[in-house]
Design an enzyme around this catalytic site. Structure first.
Site, PDB file in Angstrom:
ATOM      1  N   THR A   1       0.674  -1.265  -0.047  1.00 23.68           N
ATOM      2  CA  THR A   1      -0.159  -0.076   0.175  1.00 23.68           C
ATOM      3  C   THR A   1       0.753   1.326   0.022  1.00 23.68           C
ATOM      4  O   THR A   1       1.939   1.339   0.369  1.00 23.68           O
ATOM      5  CB  THR A   1      -0.833  -0.155   1.298  1.00 23.68           C
ATOM      6  OG1 THR A   1      -2.056  -1.048   1.024  1.00 23.68           O
ATOM      7  CG2 THR A   1      -1.716   1.385   1.594  1.00 23.68           C
TER       8      THR A   1
ATOM      9  N   ARG B   1     -15.210  -5.694   0.028  1.00 26.59           N
ATOM     10  CA  ARG B   1     -14.461  -5.386   1.494  1.00 26.59           C
ATOM     11  C   ARG B   1     -13.848  -4.003   1.341  1.00 26.59           C
ATOM     12  O   ARG B   1     -13.255  -3.787   0.197  1.00 26.59           O
ATOM     13  CB  ARG B   1     -13.525  -6.790   1.681  1.00 26.59           C
ATOM     14  CG  ARG B   1     -12.539  -6.251   2.717  1.00 26.59           C
ATOM     15  CD  ARG B   1     -11.178  -5.403   2.650  1.00 26.59           C
ATOM     16  NE  ARG B   1     -10.467  -5.502   3.698  1.00 26.59           N
ATOM     17  CZ  ARG B   1      -9.284  -4.669   3.702  1.00 26.59           C
ATOM     18  NH1 ARG B   1      -8.928  -4.214   2.640  1.00 26.59           N
ATOM     19  NH2 ARG B   1      -8.406  -4.954   4.667  1.00 26.59           N
TER      20      ARG B   1
ATOM     21  N   GLY C   1     -11.154  -1.475   3.165  1.00 25.39           N
ATOM     22  CA  GLY C   1     -10.279  -1.354   4.310  1.00 25.39           C
ATOM     23  C   GLY C   1     -10.123  -0.067   4.766  1.00 25.39           C
ATOM     24  O   GLY C   1     -11.207   0.783   4.759  1.00 25.39           O
ATOM     25  N   ASP C   2      -8.882   0.171   5.635  1.00 21.21           N
ATOM     26  CA  ASP C   2      -8.825   1.430   6.526  1.00 21.21           C
ATOM     27  C   ASP C   2      -8.442   2.578   5.320  1.00 21.21           C
ATOM     28  O   ASP C   2      -8.721   3.683   5.758  1.00 21.21           O
ATOM     29  CB  ASP C   2      -7.764   1.366   7.427  1.00 21.21           C
ATOM     30  CG  ASP C   2      -6.331   1.074   6.824  1.00 21.21           C
ATOM     31  OD1 ASP C   2      -6.387   0.046   6.220  1.00 21.21           O
ATOM     32  OD2 ASP C   2      -5.536   1.595   7.252  1.00 21.21           O
TER      33      ASP C   2
ATOM     34  N   THR D   1      -0.644   1.778   6.917  1.00 20.96           N
ATOM     35  CA  THR D   1      -0.569   0.760   6.159  1.00 20.96           C
ATOM     36  C   THR D   1      -0.548  -0.419   7.097  1.00 20.96           C
ATOM     37  O   THR D   1       0.128  -0.688   8.284  1.00 20.96           O
ATOM     38  CB  THR D   1       0.443   0.807   5.068  1.00 20.96           C
ATOM     39  OG1 THR D   1       0.645  -0.529   4.516  1.00 20.96           O
ATOM     40  CG2 THR D   1       1.810   1.038   5.999  1.00 20.96           C
ATOM     41  N   GLY D   2      -1.362  -1.658   6.631  1.00 19.02           N
ATOM     42  CA  GLY D   2      -1.297  -2.721   7.612  1.00 19.02           C
ATOM     43  C   GLY D   2      -2.635  -3.282   7.409  1.00 19.02           C
ATOM     44  O   GLY D   2      -3.360  -3.183   6.552  1.00 19.02           O
TER      45      GLY D   2
ATOM     46  N   GLY E   1      -6.023  -3.620   7.617  1.00 19.77           N
ATOM     47  CA  GLY E   1      -7.129  -2.551   7.688  1.00 19.77           C
ATOM     48  C   GLY E   1      -8.006  -2.761   8.572  1.00 19.77           C
ATOM     49  O   GLY E   1      -8.455  -1.561   9.328  1.00 19.77           O
TER      50      GLY E   1
END
Ligand code: ASP
Length: 308
Positions: A174, A202, A204-205, A225-226, A228
């Site tokens: 990301t 889906r 994510g964050d 990043t990671g 989410g």
């Protein structure tokens, strides 16, 4: 001249020196440095932090090395669904786009949503319709295809597993940027393909303001990043801003608290880049490494990958 500064990430995860060839390492660093130079040059030319963040992220979206734009990971149906967001610290204006396909530069669409629509977030077909109206660049499916990421997906496609694009021997990751411009304003942006084998639909964050991206001139600008889901549950980016604004914590301490304490306790892996109104930069991650680059006025540029 007033201080200017910019920091980027290209994903965090199990990035171990012994597993990465010198050629690969050099390739990542080259794109990171180029993306940094493009953003920093914009700041030097008195462009805004929003502009610099967008320009830097575009460079990473256009590189198949990163999981954003070209080279995004595959969903459980073998498709791409990209997410992006951007936020301006002076006005708290924000724009986000999610569930995108075929858009060359999702971060630019997020910026257009911020600047040219009445909304903060547009999803799927509605976002694409707006992108067409705004004359955003579209690319065919083959442009986004990346053999390595396809093979990643093929290995787990018949399972319920999802996979961060962030582990050993995997292409990473990301993308995000934060900047302070010559006017003293902050901005943050994030762009991603998400996680491999995610269910279609889906989110994510990364496109969620306050979770993956946040900017407020009173505190900081953050791009995460990671995993989410964990960043959403801990409202990570906004939490850092709150720790600074309401508790008077420094940028570094606030980032450390969220990444190495709160997030870890939940079981979340990842990291972030942050910047405050004085041009201090934080790079925080609880994983083995994070692709990152930063530059502050009067100091040399730094590109790094592993834990120091
Ligand atoms: N945070 C992104 C997501 O969950 C993935 C990543 O950072 O690699 O969609």
């Amino acid at each position: 001249m007033n201080k200017i500064a910019i920091a980027l990430h290209g994903g965090a995860g199990t990035i171990l020196k012994k597993r990465i060839t010198p050629a690969k390492e050099a390739a990542y660093k080259k794109v990171l440095k180029h993306a940094l130079d493009v953003g920093y040059a914009a700041l030097e030319q008195n462009k805004t932090a929003v502009e610099a963040v967008e320009l830097s992220i575009i460079e990473m979206e256009n590189s198949p090395l990163f999981n954003a734009g070209k080279g995004s990971v595959f969903t459980n149906k073998g498709t791409h669904e990209m997410d992006a967001s951007i936020m301006e610290g002076k006005t708290l204006n924000a724009g986000a786009a999610t569930l995108l396909h075929n858009i060359k530069n999702p971060v630019s669409l997020a910026r257009l949503i911020m600047e040219k629509s009445e909304h903060v977030m547009l999803a799927g077909e509605g976002a694409m319709e707006f992108a067409k109206k705004m004359k955003c660049k579209f690319e065919p499916d083959r442009y986004f295809y990346d053999e390595f990421r396809y093979q990643q997906w093929i290995k787990i496609k018949d399972s319920e597993k999802v996979q961060l694009d962030h582990s050993v021997n995997k292409k990473i990751g990301t993308t995000g940027a934060v900047a302070l411009d010559v006017y003293g304003n902050l901005a943050a942006g994030t762009s991603t393909g998400g996680v491999t084998n995610k269910k279609t639909g889906r989110i994510g964050d990364s496109p969620i303001i306050g979770s993956g991206t946040y900017a407020n001139n009173k505190s900081c600008a953050i791009s995460c990043t990671g995993n989410g889901e964990f960043f959403i549950r801990s409202v990570a980016a906004y939490d850092i801003s709150c720790l600074m604004e309401y508790k008077g914590m420094s940028l570094n301490d606030a980032c450390h608290e969220v990444i190495n304490n709160k997030l870890l306790k939940l079981g979340g892996e990842g990291g972030l880049v942050g910047i405050d109104a004085n041009g201090n930069i934080a790079v925080s991650f609880n994983s083995e490494g994070m692709y990152r680059a930063y530059k502050q006025s009067g100091k040399s540029a730094v590109t790094a990958i592993y834990k120091e």
